[in-house]
Design an enzyme around this catalytic site. Structure first.
Site, PDB file in Angstrom:
ATOM      1  N   ARG A   1     -13.489  -5.762   3.377  1.00  0.00           N
ATOM      2  CA  ARG A   1     -12.346  -5.632   4.287  1.00  0.00           C
ATOM      3  C   ARG A   1     -12.661  -5.812   5.765  1.00  0.00           C
ATOM      4  O   ARG A   1     -11.926  -5.366   6.629  1.00  0.00           O
ATOM      5  CB  ARG A   1     -11.731  -4.240   4.079  1.00  0.00           C
ATOM      6  CG  ARG A   1     -10.800  -4.250   2.920  1.00  0.00           C
ATOM      7  CD  ARG A   1     -10.065  -2.991   2.709  1.00  0.00           C
ATOM      8  NE  ARG A   1      -9.497  -2.340   3.858  1.00  0.00           N
ATOM      9  CZ  ARG A   1      -8.454  -2.782   4.547  1.00  0.00           C
ATOM     10  NH1 ARG A   1      -7.868  -3.901   4.215  1.00  0.00           N
ATOM     11  NH2 ARG A   1      -8.011  -2.091   5.570  1.00  0.00           N
TER      12      ARG A   1
ATOM     13  N   HIS B   1      -9.194   6.611   2.569  1.00  0.00           N
ATOM     14  CA  HIS B   1      -9.642   6.839   3.944  1.00  0.00           C
ATOM     15  C   HIS B   1     -10.907   7.693   4.050  1.00  0.00           C
ATOM     16  O   HIS B   1     -10.962   8.658   4.819  1.00  0.00           O
ATOM     17  CB  HIS B   1      -8.490   7.426   4.783  1.00  0.00           C
ATOM     18  CG  HIS B   1      -8.371   6.782   6.132  1.00  0.00           C
ATOM     19  ND1 HIS B   1      -8.613   7.439   7.307  1.00  0.00           N
ATOM     20  CD2 HIS B   1      -8.052   5.519   6.488  1.00  0.00           C
ATOM     21  CE1 HIS B   1      -8.441   6.621   8.324  1.00  0.00           C
ATOM     22  NE2 HIS B   1      -8.106   5.451   7.861  1.00  0.00           N
TER      23      HIS B   1
ATOM     24  N   ASP C   1      -5.209   3.798  -0.023  1.00  0.00           N
ATOM     25  CA  ASP C   1      -6.342   4.028   0.874  1.00  0.00           C
ATOM     26  C   ASP C   1      -6.734   5.503   0.825  1.00  0.00           C
ATOM     27  O   ASP C   1      -5.931   6.372   1.184  1.00  0.00           O
ATOM     28  CB  ASP C   1      -5.910   3.640   2.301  1.00  0.00           C
ATOM     29  CG  ASP C   1      -7.071   3.550   3.276  1.00  0.00           C
ATOM     30  OD1 ASP C   1      -8.163   4.057   2.951  1.00  0.00           O
ATOM     31  OD2 ASP C   1      -6.877   2.978   4.372  1.00  0.00           O
TER      32      ASP C   1
ATOM     33  N   GLU D   1     -13.565  -1.829   6.518  1.00  0.00           N
ATOM     34  CA  GLU D   1     -12.845  -1.963   7.793  1.00  0.00           C
ATOM     35  C   GLU D   1     -13.641  -1.417   8.969  1.00  0.00           C
ATOM     36  O   GLU D   1     -13.419  -1.829  10.093  1.00  0.00           O
ATOM     37  CB  GLU D   1     -11.456  -1.316   7.718  1.00  0.00           C
ATOM     38  CG  GLU D   1     -11.485   0.190   7.590  1.00  0.00           C
ATOM     39  CD  GLU D   1     -10.083   0.801   7.496  1.00  0.00           C
ATOM     40  OE1 GLU D   1      -9.233   0.222   6.803  1.00  0.00           O
ATOM     41  OE2 GLU D   1      -9.864   1.845   8.116  1.00  0.00           O
TER      42      GLU D   1
ATOM     43  N   TYR E   1      -3.120  11.655   5.574  1.00  0.00           N
ATOM     44  CA  TYR E   1      -3.352  10.328   6.148  1.00  0.00           C
ATOM     45  C   TYR E   1      -2.258   9.314   5.780  1.00  0.00           C
ATOM     46  O   TYR E   1      -1.815   9.260   4.637  1.00  0.00           O
ATOM     47  CB  TYR E   1      -4.714   9.784   5.689  1.00  0.00           C
ATOM     48  CG  TYR E   1      -4.837   8.322   5.962  1.00  0.00           C
ATOM     49  CD1 TYR E   1      -5.080   7.876   7.262  1.00  0.00           C
ATOM     50  CD2 TYR E   1      -4.616   7.382   4.966  1.00  0.00           C
ATOM     51  CE1 TYR E   1      -5.114   6.532   7.551  1.00  0.00           C
ATOM     52  CE2 TYR E   1      -4.655   6.035   5.248  1.00  0.00           C
ATOM     53  CZ  TYR E   1      -4.906   5.619   6.540  1.00  0.00           C
ATOM     54  OH  TYR E   1      -4.930   4.286   6.824  1.00  0.00           O
TER      55      TYR E   1
ATOM     56  N   ASP F   1      -3.622  -1.471  15.017  1.00  0.00           N
ATOM     57  CA  ASP F   1      -4.541  -1.327  16.152  1.00  0.00           C
ATOM     58  C   ASP F   1      -5.391  -2.586  16.341  1.00  0.00           C
ATOM     59  O   ASP F   1      -6.223  -2.640  17.250  1.00  0.00           O
ATOM     60  CB  ASP F   1      -5.408  -0.072  16.025  1.00  0.00           C
ATOM     61  CG  ASP F   1      -6.018   0.113  14.649  1.00  0.00           C
ATOM     62  OD1 ASP F   1      -5.276   0.446  13.713  1.00  0.00           O
ATOM     63  OD2 ASP F   1      -7.233  -0.075  14.523  1.00  0.00           O
TER      64      ASP F   1
ATOM     65  N   ARG G   1       0.864  -1.180   0.000  1.00  0.00           N
ATOM     66  CA  ARG G   1       0.000   0.000   0.000  1.00  0.00           C
ATOM     67  C   ARG G   1       0.901   1.230   0.000  1.00  0.00           C
ATOM     68  O   ARG G   1       1.884   1.269   0.751  1.00  0.00           O
ATOM     69  CB  ARG G   1      -0.867  -0.007   1.258  1.00  0.00           C
ATOM     70  CG  ARG G   1      -1.898   1.098   1.295  1.00  0.00           C
ATOM     71  CD  ARG G   1      -2.626   1.137   2.631  1.00  0.00           C
ATOM     72  NE  ARG G   1      -2.037   2.122   3.528  1.00  0.00           N
ATOM     73  CZ  ARG G   1      -2.659   2.652   4.582  1.00  0.00           C
ATOM     74  NH1 ARG G   1      -3.900   2.276   4.881  1.00  0.00           N
ATOM     75  NH2 ARG G   1      -2.064   3.519   5.348  1.00  0.00           N
TER      76      ARG G   1
ATOM     77  N   HIS H   1      -8.963  -6.244   7.124  1.00  0.00           N
ATOM     78  CA  HIS H   1      -8.258  -5.163   7.791  1.00  0.00           C
ATOM     79  C   HIS H   1      -7.182  -5.776   8.702  1.00  0.00           C
ATOM     80  O   HIS H   1      -7.451  -6.738   9.407  1.00  0.00           O
ATOM     81  CB  HIS H   1      -9.294  -4.399   8.628  1.00  0.00           C
ATOM     82  CG  HIS H   1      -8.807  -3.143   9.253  1.00  0.00           C
ATOM     83  ND1 HIS H   1      -9.419  -2.606  10.355  1.00  0.00           N
ATOM     84  CD2 HIS H   1      -7.803  -2.313   8.936  1.00  0.00           C
ATOM     85  CE1 HIS H   1      -8.801  -1.480  10.688  1.00  0.00           C
ATOM     86  NE2 HIS H   1      -7.825  -1.277   9.839  1.00  0.00           N
TER      87      HIS H   1
ATOM     88  N   GLU I   1      -4.167  -7.492   4.940  1.00  0.00           N
ATOM     89  CA  GLU I   1      -3.320  -6.361   5.316  1.00  0.00           C
ATOM     90  C   GLU I   1      -2.369  -6.792   6.433  1.00  0.00           C
ATOM     91  O   GLU I   1      -2.764  -7.481   7.368  1.00  0.00           O
ATOM     92  CB  GLU I   1      -4.204  -5.201   5.810  1.00  0.00           C
ATOM     93  CG  GLU I   1      -3.422  -3.975   6.217  1.00  0.00           C
ATOM     94  CD  GLU I   1      -4.330  -2.824   6.655  1.00  0.00           C
ATOM     95  OE1 GLU I   1      -5.521  -3.066   6.921  1.00  0.00           O
ATOM     96  OE2 GLU I   1      -3.840  -1.695   6.729  1.00  0.00           O
TER      97      GLU I   1
ATOM     98  N   GLU J   1      -9.024   1.827  -1.720  1.00  0.00           N
ATOM     99  CA  GLU J   1      -9.767   1.506  -0.498  1.00  0.00           C
ATOM    100  C   GLU J   1     -10.546   2.708   0.026  1.00  0.00           C
ATOM    101  O   GLU J   1     -10.053   3.838  -0.024  1.00  0.00           O
ATOM    102  CB  GLU J   1      -8.741   1.048   0.543  1.00  0.00           C
ATOM    103  CG  GLU J   1      -9.294   0.754   1.899  1.00  0.00           C
ATOM    104  CD  GLU J   1      -8.178   0.331   2.856  1.00  0.00           C
ATOM    105  OE1 GLU J   1      -7.123  -0.133   2.381  1.00  0.00           O
ATOM    106  OE2 GLU J   1      -8.363   0.483   4.063  1.00  0.00           O
TER     107      GLU J   1
ATOM    108  N   TRP K   1     -11.713  11.907   8.908  1.00  0.00           N
ATOM    109  CA  TRP K   1     -10.288  11.596   9.064  1.00  0.00           C
ATOM    110  C   TRP K   1      -9.985  10.309   8.321  1.00  0.00           C
ATOM    111  O   TRP K   1     -10.754   9.394   8.267  1.00  0.00           O
ATOM    112  CB  TRP K   1      -9.909  11.429  10.539  1.00  0.00           C
ATOM    113  CG  TRP K   1      -8.467  11.016  10.617  1.00  0.00           C
ATOM    114  CD1 TRP K   1      -7.370  11.793  10.387  1.00  0.00           C
ATOM    115  CD2 TRP K   1      -7.968   9.694  10.905  1.00  0.00           C
ATOM    116  NE1 TRP K   1      -6.219  11.051  10.507  1.00  0.00           N
ATOM    117  CE2 TRP K   1      -6.572   9.752  10.808  1.00  0.00           C
ATOM    118  CE3 TRP K   1      -8.590   8.465  11.194  1.00  0.00           C
ATOM    119  CZ2 TRP K   1      -5.759   8.634  11.016  1.00  0.00           C
ATOM    120  CZ3 TRP K   1      -7.802   7.368  11.403  1.00  0.00           C
ATOM    121  CH2 TRP K   1      -6.387   7.451  11.325  1.00  0.00           C
TER     122      TRP K   1
HETATM  123  C1  GCO Z   1      -6.031   0.657   7.213  1.00  0.00           C
HETATM  124  C2  GCO Z   1      -6.763   1.600   8.064  1.00  0.00           C
HETATM  125  C3  GCO Z   1      -6.189   1.924   9.387  1.00  0.00           C
HETATM  126  C4  GCO Z   1      -7.121   2.806  10.187  1.00  0.00           C
HETATM  127  C5  GCO Z   1      -7.036   2.443  11.624  1.00  0.00           C
HETATM  128  C6  GCO Z   1      -7.949   3.260  12.485  1.00  0.00           C
HETATM  129  O1  GCO Z   1      -6.396   0.552   6.074  1.00  0.00           O
HETATM  130  O2  GCO Z   1      -5.141   0.012   7.726  1.00  0.00           O
HETATM  131  O3  GCO Z   1      -7.364   2.621   7.342  1.00  0.00           O
HETATM  132  O4  GCO Z   1      -4.882   2.375   9.352  1.00  0.00           O
HETATM  133  O5  GCO Z   1      -6.834   4.141   9.995  1.00  0.00           O
HETATM  134  O6  GCO Z   1      -7.308   1.099  11.736  1.00  0.00           O
HETATM  135  O7  GCO Z   1      -7.923   2.776  13.780  1.00  0.00           O
HETATM  136 MG    MG Z   2      -8.062   1.629   5.577  1.00  0.00          MG
END
Ligand code: GCO
Ligand code: MG
Length: 402
Positions: free
Chosen positions: A283, A212, A210, A262, A159, A316, A147, A312, A339, A236, A402
């Protein structure tokens, strides 16, 4: 086999993780990830106050019944907090079932459909040249899919830009930090980024991107079209997916494959997009979409419409989630890609795991259950720290996605 104990372990080896551990009268225990980035304590309370009291004394082998009990029984269905809690129970019980049978989870699901799980890493840089170099580092590590995100001139905190190491942790402060967003700058910039990446690295590597959730449908359509010459594996979250009709418009204008999901937590969030063939990859994650039990239903629905799975796997989501996802991916007939953002060494030490990376793929290993454990002594040394995700505003102060 009866559930005799269950507890929630919160640990912050740099970022917060919530883990549910379920114990049985046969000495077998299982774990499941319950992490909801920036809202961790809501899931902790949900588990401790409302779920754990219902688990004690239950038959640990009845996974489906536990899922239905927690989903239907709550009366209030769906939602990220509820579904993360249900997922943690579900995965912990699958872990227990695997350990009791002496089998890795993928064997319980139906066995391996492939030799390894294709993963994509995250290359990013403050500038195009830095992002291009970062892609080179992933290629050198053996990744076959990457990515790519880059800083955009004039856009503070764009982002997805890491801080110079392999990990990217956006939840960075007790109160949300502010970033800036400019769609016009982004739309002009993104094709230049991918043109350069293809010039330097060629077409043998799969590239992903992404957006986002930041574009309107017509802007997303324009982006998809402008990226077509660079043959993305997927684009994405081009636009927020609450409005699923929007994807019809994007589809009418571009053949760039689309990936979404996600932030979904239910098969019902996916249904319209999948049935109308408005996306190419779904995802959803094990932790946020109700565990293995619901994710395999989503996979079944998606398979009918040639939509493939692309779980996803940001950092996190804990290694417990990653372990479960890899067993799922090894089995799922309509698997696409997984991912794989690398966890920090501190996180890997906290969650000893059987999965390994080799030649662009992850392998879940053959340890019984999900093949991931938690070191509780170490967890006690990493207490919770308040951290929230950033927010984004336009230059005039308007709140954005965001
Ligand atoms: C991704 C995601 C993450 C999110 C995160 C938010 O594609 O991996 O967009 O990076 O931003 O999981 O908590
Ligand atoms: Mg994402």
């Amino acid at each position: 086999m009866t559930i005799t104990g269950a507890r929630v372990i919160v640990a912050c080896p740099g970022r917060n993780f919530v883990t549910l551990k379920i114990e049985t009268d046969q000495g077998i225990y299982g774990i499941g990830d319950a992490t909801l980035n920036g809202r961790e304590k809501a899931v902790v309370a949900y588990l401790e106050e409302h779920v754990i009291p219902c688990l004690l004394g239950r038959d640990a082998t009845r996974i489906e019944d536990a899922w239905q009990f927690l989903y239907r029984g709550a009366y209030w269905r769906r939602g990220p907090v509820t579904m993360a809690a249900i997922s943690a129970v579900d995965v912990a019980l699958w872990d227990i079932k695997g350990k009791a049978a002496g089998l890795p989870l993928y064997q319980l699901l139906g066995g391996a459909s492939r030799s390894g799980v294709l993963v994509y890493g995250h290359a990013s840089g403050a500038s195009i040249e830095q992002a291009v170099d970062a892609v080179g580092r992933y290629v050198a590590m053996g990744y076959k899919a990457v990515r790519v995100q880059s800083g955009i001139p004039g856009v503070r905190g764009a982002y997805g830009i890491d801080r110079g190491d392999l990990s990217y942790e956006p939840a960075d402060a007790a109160l949300p930090s502010e970033t800036l967003w400019s769609t016009p700058a982004y739309l002009d910039f993104a094709p230049k980024l991918f043109q350069r990446v293809r010039e330097v690295h060629g077409f043998d590597i799969e590239l992903l991107h992404d957006a986002h959730h930041r574009l309107t449908p017509i802007e997303a359509a324009r982006l998809g079209k402008s990226l077509e010459p660079f043959r993305l594996f997927w684009l994405e979250d081009p636009t927020p997916a609450e409005n699923q009709e929007a994807f019809r418009l994007i589809r009418q204008h571009t053949v760039t494959p689309l990936a979404v999901g996600e932030v979904f937590n239910s098969i019902h969030d996916c249904r319209e997009l999948i049935q109308n063939q408005l996306i190419d990859y779904i995802r959803c994650s094990v932790v946020h979409a109700g565990g293995i039990t619901q994710l395999r239903q989503i996979a079944g629905l998606a398979a009918l419409f040639q939509v493939r799975m692309g779980c996803h796997g940001a950092t996190d989501l804990s290694p417990a989630c990653m372990g479960a996802a890899l067993h799922f991916d090894l089995w799922a007939p309509n698997f696409g890609i997984q991912e794989y953002m690398r966890h920090t060494q501190a996180t890997d030490e906290l969650f000893p795991h059987a999965y390994v990376f080799k030649d662009g793929c992850l392998h879940p290993g053959d340890a019984p259950g999900i093949g991931v454990d938690i070191d509780e002594k170490l967890a006690a040394k990493h207490p919770y720290q308040a951290k929230q995700l950033p927010i984004a505003r336009l230059a005039d102060g308007t709140m954005w996605n965001w």
